[in-house]
Scaffold this active site. Structure first.
Site, mmCIF file in Angstrom:
data_model
loop_
_atom_site.group_PDB
_atom_site.id
_atom_site.type_symbol
_atom_site.label_atom_id
_atom_site.label_comp_id
_atom_site.label_asym_id
_atom_site.label_seq_id
_atom_site.Cartn_x
_atom_site.Cartn_y
_atom_site.Cartn_z
ATOM 1 N N GLU A 103 0.841 -1.202 0.000
ATOM 2 C CA GLU A 103 0.000 0.000 0.000
ATOM 3 C C GLU A 103 0.873 1.248 0.000
ATOM 4 O O GLU A 103 1.921 1.283 0.648
ATOM 5 C CB GLU A 103 -0.892 -0.036 1.262
ATOM 6 C CG GLU A 103 -1.912 1.066 1.358
ATOM 7 C CD GLU A 103 -2.829 0.904 2.591
ATOM 8 O OE1 GLU A 103 -3.268 -0.220 2.888
ATOM 9 O OE2 GLU A 103 -3.080 1.923 3.247
ATOM 10 N N ASP A 105 0.256 5.365 0.587
ATOM 11 C CA ASP A 105 -0.817 6.232 1.093
ATOM 12 C C ASP A 105 -0.529 7.711 1.135
ATOM 13 O O ASP A 105 0.502 8.124 1.672
ATOM 14 C CB ASP A 105 -1.048 5.951 2.597
ATOM 15 C CG ASP A 105 -1.646 4.615 2.870
ATOM 16 O OD1 ASP A 105 -2.452 4.168 2.084
ATOM 17 O OD2 ASP A 105 -1.284 4.036 3.916
ATOM 18 N N GLU A 107 -2.859 10.654 3.023
ATOM 19 C CA GLU A 107 -4.084 10.927 3.782
ATOM 20 C C GLU A 107 -4.042 12.378 4.222
ATOM 21 O O GLU A 107 -3.030 12.827 4.763
ATOM 22 C CB GLU A 107 -4.178 10.038 5.028
ATOM 23 C CG GLU A 107 -4.588 8.610 4.721
ATOM 24 C CD GLU A 107 -4.875 7.823 5.997
ATOM 25 O OE1 GLU A 107 -5.911 7.154 6.051
ATOM 26 O OE2 GLU A 107 -4.075 7.907 6.950
ATOM 27 N N ASN A 122 2.322 6.963 4.126
ATOM 28 C CA ASN A 122 2.797 5.686 4.647
ATOM 29 C C ASN A 122 3.103 4.772 3.460
ATOM 30 O O ASN A 122 2.622 5.006 2.346
ATOM 31 C CB ASN A 122 1.729 5.054 5.552
ATOM 32 C CG ASN A 122 2.303 4.078 6.579
ATOM 33 O OD1 ASN A 122 3.481 3.713 6.528
ATOM 34 N ND2 ASN A 122 1.467 3.649 7.502
ATOM 35 N N ASP A 196 -12.158 10.734 15.874
ATOM 36 C CA ASP A 196 -11.551 10.127 17.071
ATOM 37 C C ASP A 196 -10.025 10.267 17.075
ATOM 38 O O ASP A 196 -9.401 10.089 18.109
ATOM 39 C CB ASP A 196 -11.972 8.650 17.193
ATOM 40 C CG ASP A 196 -11.731 7.863 15.917
ATOM 41 O OD1 ASP A 196 -11.723 8.472 14.809
ATOM 42 O OD2 ASP A 196 -11.536 6.640 16.004
ATOM 43 N N TRP A 197 -9.405 10.607 15.941
ATOM 44 C CA TRP A 197 -7.940 10.731 15.954
ATOM 45 C C TRP A 197 -7.358 11.813 15.043
ATOM 46 O O TRP A 197 -6.226 12.249 15.231
ATOM 47 C CB TRP A 197 -7.273 9.394 15.580
ATOM 48 C CG TRP A 197 -7.614 8.903 14.191
ATOM 49 C CD1 TRP A 197 -8.696 8.128 13.861
ATOM 50 C CD2 TRP A 197 -6.921 9.156 12.966
ATOM 51 N NE1 TRP A 197 -8.705 7.895 12.505
ATOM 52 C CE2 TRP A 197 -7.633 8.507 11.931
ATOM 53 C CE3 TRP A 197 -5.756 9.883 12.642
ATOM 54 C CZ2 TRP A 197 -7.233 8.553 10.586
ATOM 55 C CZ3 TRP A 197 -5.347 9.926 11.302
ATOM 56 C CH2 TRP A 197 -6.091 9.260 10.298
ATOM 57 N N GLY A 201 -4.954 15.033 17.177
ATOM 58 C CA GLY A 201 -5.004 13.751 17.862
ATOM 59 C C GLY A 201 -6.389 13.369 18.372
ATOM 60 O O GLY A 201 -6.513 12.520 19.259
HETATM 61 C C1 LIG Z 1 -4.398 21.684 13.178
HETATM 62 O O1 LIG Z 1 -3.960 22.896 13.745
HETATM 63 C C2 LIG Z 1 -3.211 22.747 14.946
HETATM 64 C C3 LIG Z 1 -2.925 24.123 15.486
HETATM 65 O O2 LIG Z 1 -2.213 24.885 14.541
HETATM 66 C C4 LIG Z 1 -1.938 21.945 14.639
HETATM 67 O O3 LIG Z 1 -1.240 21.704 15.860
HETATM 68 C C5 LIG Z 1 -2.291 20.631 13.963
HETATM 69 O O4 LIG Z 1 -1.105 19.978 13.557
HETATM 70 C C6 LIG Z 1 -3.155 20.895 12.753
HETATM 71 N N1 LIG Z 1 -3.519 19.732 11.964
HETATM 72 C C7 LIG Z 1 -4.182 18.667 12.426
HETATM 73 C C8 LIG Z 1 -4.617 17.691 11.418
HETATM 74 O O5 LIG Z 1 -4.444 18.468 13.589
#
Ligand SMILES: *[C@@H]1O[C@H](CO)[C@@H](O)[C@H](O)[C@H]1NC(C)=O
Length: 292
Positions: A103, A105, A107, A122, A196-197, A201
């Site tokens: 695979e 990727d 995303e 990935n 959820d992620w 996060g």
């Molecule tokens: C979203 O914005 C925050 C604050 O700038 C950053 O820490 C984070 O990496 C950004 N992207 C995602 C997908 O969380």
């Protein structure tokens, strides 16, 4: 030279086989892709020029290529979900089937308005991934179409954005790292909810008052070997030293300008690299990391 249609092609490579290209060109999404899920949320419009995926609280959507490919240079233009896209993920990838699948990727993890998307990458070989690298982009990927490319030949996989390489995964079979080269892959894409992620996060949830969320696709191009009925459309027809503009991708590598671009991206926009995450690999970094 004979043009037998036997499938000895993968065995002879890369010594004496060059590729005749079967390009899935013309960029009509009706010819190259099927919408596979989402109950009408994925659409091919404008006589096949544009494909859109959307996501609402009930469902996301996705599509896949009609063809399977074994090596190729595959370009797609994407315009990602604008505005508050936090919690959404747009995946665009190549994958084979089975339990020891390969695979490659891309995303795209959405974010709050004005906050940066993360481009997560990935590479899996024979069912094993854990090779994440993540990047910010040097532009807003929601206001215009940008080209995301995968160059996949027997020696390397290069991920590029608007022709700027962001990542290279080299064939390091010589040190025991499996490389995707025997299993044909299909192109897949989907837009779904991963709150959820995905964003910070999982801290920032999808705001369903903004739904439906929509991403769009244009100008697909594949200079690629199409795999069908156990045989490749690329036949042995020339020594590997012969180059034509059509099959240059089959032995392509980065020139020094491209390598400098790659370094620029890695120094300025890379936010995660599994190869520097020593905590994650207490037994030692994966072998391919020690090479580069
Ligand atoms: C979203 O914005 C925050 C604050 O700038 C950053 O820490 C984070 O990496 C950004 N992207 C995602 C997908 O969380």
């Amino acid at each position: 030279m004979s043009y037998s249609s036997s499938s000895k092609f993968p065995l002879l490579m890369p010594l004496m086989v060059a590729c005749l290209i079967m390009a899935a060109s013309g960029s009509n999404f009706h010819n190259d892709f099927d919408i596979t899920w989402g109950d009408g949320r994925g659409k091919i419009v404008n006589n096949g020029e544009v494909l859109t995926l959307s996501l609402d609280k009930q469902s996301g959507s996705g599509f896949q290529s009609k063809n399977e490919y074994l090596f190729g240079k595959i370009d797609m233009q994407l315009k990602l979900v604008p505005g508050n896209s936090a919690g959404t993920v747009t995946a665009y990838y190549l994958s084979s089937k089975g339990t020891t699948w390969d695979e490659i990727d891309f995303e795209f993890l959405g974010n709050l308005s004005g906050d940066p998307y993360i481009l997560h990458t990935n590479a899996f070989s024979q069912g094993k991934g854990n090779r994440e690298q993540q990047f910010y982009l040097w532009f807003d990927p929601t206001t215009d179409l940008h080209t995301y490319s995968i160059l996949w030949n027997p020696e390397r996989i290069i991920f590029s954005v608007d022709d700027t390489p962001i990542r290279e995964f080299k064939n390091m079979e010589s040190i025991g790292v499996p490389f995707p080269k025997n299993q044909p892959m299909r192109i897949y894409s989907s837009l779904w909810n991963a709150d959820d992620w995905a964003t910070r996060g999982g801290l920032v949830k999808t705001d369903w008052t903004q739904a439906p969320f929509t991403a769009s696709y244009r100008n697909f191009n594949a200079d690629a070997c199409v795999w069908s009925n156990g045989a490749s459309s690329c036949k042995s027809n020339a020594p590997s030293s012969s180059t034509s503009t059509n099959n240059a991708w089959f032995s392509q590598e980065m020139d020094s300008a491209k390598q400098q671009r790659l370094q620029w991206v890695q120094q300025n926009y890379m936010i995660y690299n599994y190869c520097t995450d020593a905590k994650r690999f207490p037994q030692g970094l994966p072998s391919e990391c020690k090479m580069s």
